[in-house]
Design a protein around this motif. Structure first.
Motif, PDB file in Angstrom:
ATOM      1  N   VAL A 379     -19.125  49.158 -48.804  1.00 43.66           N
ATOM      2  CA  VAL A 379     -17.994  49.892 -48.234  1.00 43.66           C
ATOM      3  C   VAL A 379     -17.708  49.405 -46.818  1.00 43.66           C
ATOM      4  CG1 VAL A 379     -17.166  52.148 -47.483  1.00 43.66           C
ATOM      5  CG2 VAL A 379     -18.352  51.928 -49.676  1.00 43.66           C
ATOM      6  N   GLY A 380     -18.752  49.263 -46.027  1.00 47.46           N
ATOM      7  CA  GLY A 380     -18.582  48.732 -44.678  1.00 47.46           C
ATOM      8  C   GLY A 380     -18.011  47.329 -44.690  1.00 47.46           C
ATOM      9  N   ALA A 381     -18.430  46.544 -45.684  1.00 50.97           N
ATOM     10  CA  ALA A 381     -17.927  45.176 -45.798  1.00 50.97           C
ATOM     11  C   ALA A 381     -16.412  45.165 -46.016  1.00 50.97           C
ATOM     12  CB  ALA A 381     -18.626  44.451 -46.951  1.00 50.97           C
ATOM     13  N   ILE A 382     -15.930  46.034 -46.913  1.00 51.79           N
ATOM     14  CA  ILE A 382     -14.496  46.075 -47.216  1.00 51.79           C
ATOM     15  C   ILE A 382     -13.701  46.611 -46.033  1.00 51.79           C
ATOM     16  CG2 ILE A 382     -12.751  47.199 -48.648  1.00 51.79           C
ATOM     17  CD1 ILE A 382     -14.232  44.947 -50.068  1.00 51.79           C
ATOM     18  N   VAL A 383     -14.149  47.697 -45.434  1.00 59.05           N
ATOM     19  CA  VAL A 383     -13.361  48.378 -44.400  1.00 59.05           C
ATOM     20  C   VAL A 383     -13.418  47.664 -43.063  1.00 59.05           C
ATOM     21  CG1 VAL A 383     -13.075  50.554 -43.132  1.00 59.05           C
ATOM     22  CG2 VAL A 383     -13.592  50.594 -45.582  1.00 59.05           C
ATOM     23  N   GLN A 384     -14.566  47.121 -42.707  1.00 51.28           N
ATOM     24  CA  GLN A 384     -14.741  46.607 -41.355  1.00 51.28           C
ATOM     25  C   GLN A 384     -14.769  45.084 -41.238  1.00 51.28           C
ATOM     26  OE1 GLN A 384     -14.160  48.554 -38.897  1.00 51.28           O
ATOM     27  NE2 GLN A 384     -16.050  49.475 -38.151  1.00 51.28           N
ATOM     28  N   PHE A 385     -15.020  44.395 -42.324  1.00 47.48           N
ATOM     29  CA  PHE A 385     -15.256  42.948 -42.221  1.00 47.48           C
ATOM     30  C   PHE A 385     -14.297  42.087 -43.036  1.00 47.48           C
ATOM     31  CE2 PHE A 385     -19.157  45.001 -41.029  1.00 47.48           C
ATOM     32  CZ  PHE A 385     -19.675  44.215 -40.006  1.00 47.48           C
ATOM     33  N   ALA A 386     -13.801  42.600 -44.144  1.00 47.93           N
ATOM     34  CA  ALA A 386     -13.031  41.764 -45.061  1.00 47.93           C
ATOM     35  C   ALA A 386     -11.607  41.537 -44.565  1.00 47.93           C
ATOM     36  CB  ALA A 386     -13.006  42.394 -46.447  1.00 47.93           C
ATOM     37  N   ASN A 387     -10.976  40.515 -45.120  1.00 46.41           N
ATOM     38  CA  ASN A 387      -9.571  40.215 -44.852  1.00 46.41           C
ATOM     39  C   ASN A 387      -8.971  39.604 -46.118  1.00 46.41           C
ATOM     40  OD1 ASN A 387      -9.693  37.184 -44.747  1.00 46.41           O
ATOM     41  ND2 ASN A 387     -11.074  37.590 -43.029  1.00 46.41           N
ATOM     42  N   PRO A 388      -7.664  39.368 -46.163  1.00 49.70           N
ATOM     43  CA  PRO A 388      -7.051  38.876 -47.409  1.00 49.70           C
ATOM     44  C   PRO A 388      -7.630  37.574 -47.944  1.00 49.70           C
ATOM     45  CG  PRO A 388      -5.351  39.716 -45.951  1.00 49.70           C
ATOM     46  CD  PRO A 388      -6.639  39.732 -45.160  1.00 49.70           C
TER      47      PRO A 388
END
Length: 438
Positions: A379-388
């Motif tokens: 969840v942290g990866a998706i919300v805080q770290f990921a991009n398109p």
């Protein structure tokens, strides 16, 4: 994102046609196409509850625009009024593809309609992109419509559009109404348009409670006292309303679309995320104007999360203390960007979670990319770290629209060609009128 089903560290998902049939560990299924999602997060597609999709044609132009500058250049005889039907098609095709590429599988397209041909072009652009969308039919952007004395309402062509394009709710595109609301039209027009939306069985979306219009208007209280609030109403921004009005909205089941980056940048007011939550509401997320920001939800989740944390933290610091546990959680924001958005658009029975029986709108995010590896908290990866760039695959209703980092079923060179031709035309037509300030 299905609380009853829970999350899996590793599982299989079986899809038949457009429907999720089963999700469990070690599914035994033969005679299937296997989609390898090793080392990827599989999650629901993002739901953007407020976007002006056509503005993809004038992307990046508003990096330094305030809200009044934006309105002068886009509405009120600005760029929007120069669109030809073919430009409307190119704009919505480009804008919807941008959303899909970034993992946005559903959006509400908040439109301005200048003619039946413009409406058809916008709808065709969404259809050809393959996105799921609520097409919110709006009034013309001409100045005469956007005034508190204006009793004009949307064109009667809205009935044709409903009959011709949205006769069924069991399709990717469904019907909405984009109304000006009590702060941009006469009260009588607002009432008539809300009733029209209900006659059409359409989500009704309006901009309220932001900028200098918000504090004194008490628009939500007026709607509440008139008995007009309900779950089919979607309020956009709502930054500067009375504190009690958030409870009126929450109690009625109406939704708020928060577009945090644009709101903080342009002068709408501070994002109302926490104010709505405190009064029992569940906010949703939107990108809003792609003139001024990128069209992805990763960015908006970060802005929403940190803006609300900053608000809370500042209050704690003002009391001479230090923050302990942060209030708003990443998991909540991911919920706002998926299931909460689907519910606001009346689509939660179809999408918003990965649930057997729902339609297969999902994305696959590569966890081997350097900005995400090694990830301890998905969840942290998706919300805080990921991009398109991390979005490997996107499926809408079981159909792949992006695979291995590349959009499918589309000639991007052709899209670029027609979009660039429309952009050049728009800038030429805009310069000829000397309407704006760019």
């Amino acid at each position: 994102m299905d609380q009853a089903l829970g999350d899996f560290k590793k599982a299989d998902m079986l899809i038949e046609d457009s429907i999720i049939v089963s999700i469990q560990e070690e599914l035994d299924a033969s005679d299937c196409e296997i989609v390898d999602a090793t080392d990827m997060i599989v999650m629901p597609g993002f739901v953007d509850t407020h976007r002006h999709v056509w503005e993809s044609l004038v992307r990046t132009i508003g990096a330094d625009w305030s809200l009044p500058t934006y309105l002068q250049n886009i509405y009120y005889g600005g760029f929007g009024s120069k669109l030809r039907p073919a430009d409307s098609y190119a704009a919505n095709l480009l804008g919807a593809l941008e959303a899909l590429n970034a993992g946005v599988t559903t959006l509400l397209d908040w439109t301005m309609i200048y003619s039946p041909e413009h409406a058809d072009g916008l709808i065709e652009g969404l259809q050809n992109a393959g996105i799921r969308a609520v097409f919110a039919y709006g009034a013309s952007g001409e100045t005469e419509y956007w005034d508190r004395s204006s009793k004009k309402i949307v064109s009667d062509d809205v009935y044709r559009v409903k009959r011709q394009h949205f006769s069924s709710n069991d399709q990717l595109l469904t019907m909405g109404l984009a109304i000006r609301g009590p702060e941009f039209s006469h009260w009588d027009a607002t009432v008539r348009e809300i009733r029209l939306a209900r006659e059409l069985d359409a989500i009704c979306s309006m901009h309220v409670g932001f900028g200098s219009w918000g504090p004194d208007d008490r628009s939500i209280e007026k709607l509440y006292q008139a008995g007009l609030l309900g779950p089919d109403l979607n309020m956009v921004h709502a930054n500067t309303m009375g504190y009690d009005e958030y409870k009126m909205l929450a109690d009625s089941g109406a939704s708020i679309s928060i577009t945090p980056e644009v709101e903080m940048m342009m002068g709408h007011g501070y994002p109302a995320t926490g104010l709505f939550i405190e009064n029992g509401g569940t906010p949703t997320l939107g990108v809003d104007v792609v003139t001024s920001t990128s069209g992805d939800m990763f960015t908006q989740m970060k802005f929403m999360l940190q803006a609300e944390r900053a608000r809370k933290n500042q209050n704690i610091l003002a009391s001479k203390s230090m923050p302990g546990e942060l209030g708003l959680k990443a998991q909540q924001v991911l919920h706002f960007a998926t299931l909460a958005g689907a519910k606001a658009l009346g689509l939660d029975r179809k999408v918003g979670t990965l649930t057997p029986g729902k339609e297969a709108d999902f994305i696959m995010v590569r966890m081997t990319d350097l900005n995400l590896f090694p990830a301890s908290d998905p969840v942290g990866a998706i919300v805080q770290f990921a991009n398109p760039s991390n979005v490997d695959s996107v499926f809408v209703a079981g159909r792949p629209v992006k695979r291995h980092g590349q959009l499918q079923h589309v000639d991007l060179n052709h899209v670029r060609k027609i979009a660039n031709e429309s952009k050049e035309y728009l800038f030429s037509a805009f310069a000829d009128t000397a309407n704006g300030v760019i």
